[in-house]
Design an enzyme around this catalytic site. Sequence first.
Site, PDB file in Angstrom:
ATOM      1  N   LEU A   1     -20.372 -19.500  10.625  1.00 25.35           N
ATOM      2  CA  LEU A   1     -19.486 -20.347   9.845  1.00 25.35           C
ATOM      3  C   LEU A   1     -20.211 -20.995   8.670  1.00 25.35           C
ATOM      4  CD1 LEU A   1     -17.684 -22.033  12.867  1.00 25.35           C
ATOM      5  CD2 LEU A   1     -17.086 -19.909  11.679  1.00 25.35           C
ATOM      6  N   ARG A   2     -21.549 -20.932   8.693  1.00 24.37           N
ATOM      7  CA  ARG A   2     -22.439 -21.407   7.627  1.00 24.37           C
ATOM      8  C   ARG A   2     -22.558 -22.922   7.549  1.00 24.37           C
ATOM      9  NH1 ARG A   2     -25.355 -17.031   7.506  1.00 24.37           N
ATOM     10  NH2 ARG A   2     -24.547 -15.297   6.275  1.00 24.37           N
TER      11      ARG A   2
ATOM     12  N   ASP B   1     -19.206  -9.887  13.706  1.00 31.99           N
ATOM     13  CA  ASP B   1     -20.553 -10.238  13.233  1.00 31.99           C
ATOM     14  C   ASP B   1     -20.447 -10.786  11.812  1.00 31.99           C
ATOM     15  OD1 ASP B   1     -23.228 -10.670  13.430  1.00 31.99           O
ATOM     16  OD2 ASP B   1     -23.832  -8.615  13.027  1.00 31.99           O
TER      17      ASP B   1
ATOM     18  N   HIS C   1     -21.397 -14.442   2.490  1.00 29.95           N
ATOM     19  CA  HIS C   1     -22.399 -14.741   1.471  1.00 29.95           C
ATOM     20  C   HIS C   1     -21.727 -14.998   0.131  1.00 29.95           C
ATOM     21  CE1 HIS C   1     -25.933 -13.849   3.849  1.00 29.95           C
ATOM     22  NE2 HIS C   1     -25.489 -12.650   4.149  1.00 29.95           N
TER      23      HIS C   1
END
Length: 428
Positions: free
Chosen positions: A64-65, A306, A310
């Site tokens: 989820l960053r 997965d 970005h």
Amino acid sequence: MNIAIIGGRILDPAHDVDATTSLFVQDGVIAGLGEAPAGFLPERTIDARGLVVCPGLVDLRARLREPGLEHKGTVQTETHAALAGGITQLCCPPDTDPVIDTAVAAQWLVDRARSCAGARVRPIGALTRALSGTHLADMHALRQAGCVGVGNALVPIKDSAVLRHALEYAAGIGLLVFLTPEDPWLSAPGVMHEGRIATRLGLAGIPESAETIEIARALMLIEEVGVRAHFCGISSARGAALIAEGKRRGLAITADTPIHQLYMTEDDVGIFDTNYRLRPPARTMADREALRAALAAGAIDALCSDHQPHEADAKERPFSDAEPGIAGLETLLPLTLRLVELNILTLKDALAAVTHRPAALLGIPGGTLGVGECADICLYDPEAVWTPTPSSVRTRGGNSPFYGTSLRGQVIATIHEGRIVYERPAPR
């Protein structure tokens, strides 16, 4: 909200249900299949004729960053992208910043996801503190905070004694261990599969043995310790064979492969296309076919996105410098359905690989449409053909080789905990 879903193809692999009928939701749970419960008055009726109604998807691995890399994605953006993909539950690996190695960090993520009203987040706690590979994390506290298991994400534990102690600790409290099989000495500084394409392009390769040696080491320790373990991201034929062999020996192991591994090979790198910069790498055509066969045979238990979103700059670099990964939340379902078109899986088995099988190996509720179960439901049009683009998806990640590709099977609506949380906008 009381919801009546009328006339859809109800497909629940967990209960072997495949019938054109109606489903009824009341007070957040499945209240009836075929017949409405006594006194049921719908507040919303959904005409599901021509649609498949299945359990909400359960994704075993999605980054989820947040916290730490919010320029790539946030809990808000990515959990809502999950809902748009029919995913109602997802596992978040521990390699956030700060790392999910304390109960506070795990609880923060759970609370943050709840406040965003997106898909339910199931955190995976760190196996070692700060993913250092040296000192064990407080796994008991992580479990109490809601972690479904522990793992070291993409950071290898080089010391076998530390790994064994970690497995013993997890076994002692009945906690699932997530293992990413990658030998750090063999894989570094590789950037793609070691083979003819890497040689032609002059790129450093990652051999199959980087995966298989780690699987073999882990299997020996698992057999000694007796822990439940899940292998993440199997990418090779030999790796899948080792998993199958371990299962035949009665080890308590499961495995997944990212859905994109069933479509990509080393050839797709072409002339340094960074959309195919992956970890683990896409391997040979023979590996791809073996993974498909292993999934059909049950050696591989589940599929996952997965998801690794970005920003554009992360991919607009020389191949060796580009960051690995694909944004895959909203393409997980159509790529899974393509396996049915290719006669690799039946529809029931394909949906099982992204619903009740991942839920079962995690030991969590979900992945089923059983009466009395939480109403997590995905409705999709099996005939709809659509083309995902960076501007049409909800994820912040613009990195996917499937953007611009026609896909069949589109989510029409997602119901989470009895609430309609996503509906596909009507075409203009």
